[in-house]
Design a protein around this motif. Sequence first.
Motif, PDB file in Angstrom:
ATOM      1  N   TYR A  79       0.906  -1.332   0.199  1.00 21.37           N
ATOM      2  CA  TYR A  79      -0.044   0.080  -0.002  1.00 21.37           C
ATOM      3  C   TYR A  79       0.982   1.237  -0.041  1.00 21.37           C
ATOM      4  O   TYR A  79       1.875   1.399   0.805  1.00 21.37           O
ATOM      5  CB  TYR A  79      -0.791   0.167   1.267  1.00 21.37           C
ATOM      6  N   ALA A  81       0.762   5.405   0.505  1.00 18.54           N
ATOM      7  CA  ALA A  81      -0.494   6.276   0.859  1.00 18.54           C
ATOM      8  C   ALA A  81       0.084   7.565  -0.027  1.00 18.54           C
ATOM      9  O   ALA A  81       1.268   8.038  -0.012  1.00 18.54           O
ATOM     10  CB  ALA A  81       0.041   6.523   2.224  1.00 18.54           C
ATOM     11  N   LYS A 102      -8.694  10.889   1.919  1.00 18.67           N
ATOM     12  CA  LYS A 102      -7.445  10.156   2.149  1.00 18.67           C
ATOM     13  C   LYS A 102      -7.409   9.007   1.350  1.00 18.67           C
ATOM     14  O   LYS A 102      -8.461   8.062   1.344  1.00 18.67           O
ATOM     15  CB  LYS A 102      -7.339   9.992   3.869  1.00 18.67           C
ATOM     16  N   GLN A 104      -4.969   5.813  -0.348  1.00 22.27           N
ATOM     17  CA  GLN A 104      -4.006   4.717  -0.272  1.00 22.27           C
ATOM     18  C   GLN A 104      -4.080   4.036  -1.461  1.00 22.27           C
ATOM     19  O   GLN A 104      -5.533   3.624  -1.928  1.00 22.27           O
ATOM     20  CB  GLN A 104      -3.840   3.761   0.922  1.00 22.27           C
ATOM     21  N   ARG A 149     -14.969   5.969  -6.696  1.00 27.05           N
ATOM     22  CA  ARG A 149     -13.311   5.104  -6.494  1.00 27.05           C
ATOM     23  C   ARG A 149     -13.054   4.650  -8.028  1.00 27.05           C
ATOM     24  O   ARG A 149     -12.011   4.317  -8.255  1.00 27.05           O
ATOM     25  CB  ARG A 149     -13.635   4.291  -5.649  1.00 27.05           C
ATOM     26  N   LEU A 173      -8.005   3.185  -2.790  1.00 27.08           N
ATOM     27  CA  LEU A 173      -8.703   2.924  -1.463  1.00 27.08           C
ATOM     28  C   LEU A 173      -9.112   4.333  -0.811  1.00 27.08           C
ATOM     29  O   LEU A 173      -7.958   4.962  -0.580  1.00 27.08           O
ATOM     30  CB  LEU A 173      -8.067   1.947  -0.746  1.00 27.08           C
ATOM     31  N   THR A 175      -9.441   5.869   2.415  1.00 26.79           N
ATOM     32  CA  THR A 175      -9.201   5.758   4.006  1.00 26.79           C
ATOM     33  C   THR A 175      -9.731   6.749   4.816  1.00 26.79           C
ATOM     34  O   THR A 175      -9.865   6.361   6.075  1.00 26.79           O
ATOM     35  CB  THR A 175      -7.812   5.341   4.038  1.00 26.79           C
ATOM     36  N   GLY A 176     -10.238   7.733   4.000  1.00 24.33           N
ATOM     37  CA  GLY A 176     -11.022   8.933   4.923  1.00 24.33           C
ATOM     38  C   GLY A 176     -11.564   9.805   4.022  1.00 24.33           C
ATOM     39  O   GLY A 176     -11.117  10.000   2.933  1.00 24.33           O
TER      40      GLY A 176
END
Length: 180
Positions: A79, A81, A102, A104, A149, A173, A175-176
């Motif tokens: 992953y 980020a 956020k 990744q 996405r 992905l 993540t936030g």
Amino acid sequence: MADEELQIEDAGGKKGKMMIIIIIVLVVIAGGGAAYFFLFAGDDPVAQQRTESGDAAGAAGSEDVMEEGGDAQMGSALYVAIPQPITFHIPGGGRERTVQIKIQLLVRGTDNEETAKVNIPLIQGALLRVFSSSNADDLVTEAGKIELREKALEEVQEAMRKYTGKDVVEQVLFTGFVMQ
């Protein structure tokens, strides 16, 4: 005799105060140790990536497999980020909204990880193009977030294909996700 009783009471008071101070110090030390454990004893992402990529001393060989449609080797999942959340403004429902995401990136193998890290600005630009063309009314629903996405993945893969000649990113992905 009265002096002896006074001295005994003073000595008892000093012992009691000393015990209270010792107990307070022990509670503070125990609390600090517990706080340190909970804050810093979590998963170490660097060590975790080393074990996932097969760099750890106990790893017995690599789990690389050939991609079905091509000759690129695929390794274990890593992953990458995006260093800063992407913040943008979009229209919707009578007023403009601010969105912060956020992100990744899921990549396979250390070669793709390094390629993604080198091309972070290119990836951020592709993501910002997709995000800024969205609508706040769509992003309120789960289906809208999934669609966003998927569009982001297509745009990132297209940009990476154009500049590197291969699909580097397997998934984008979130993540936030905050919308105000």
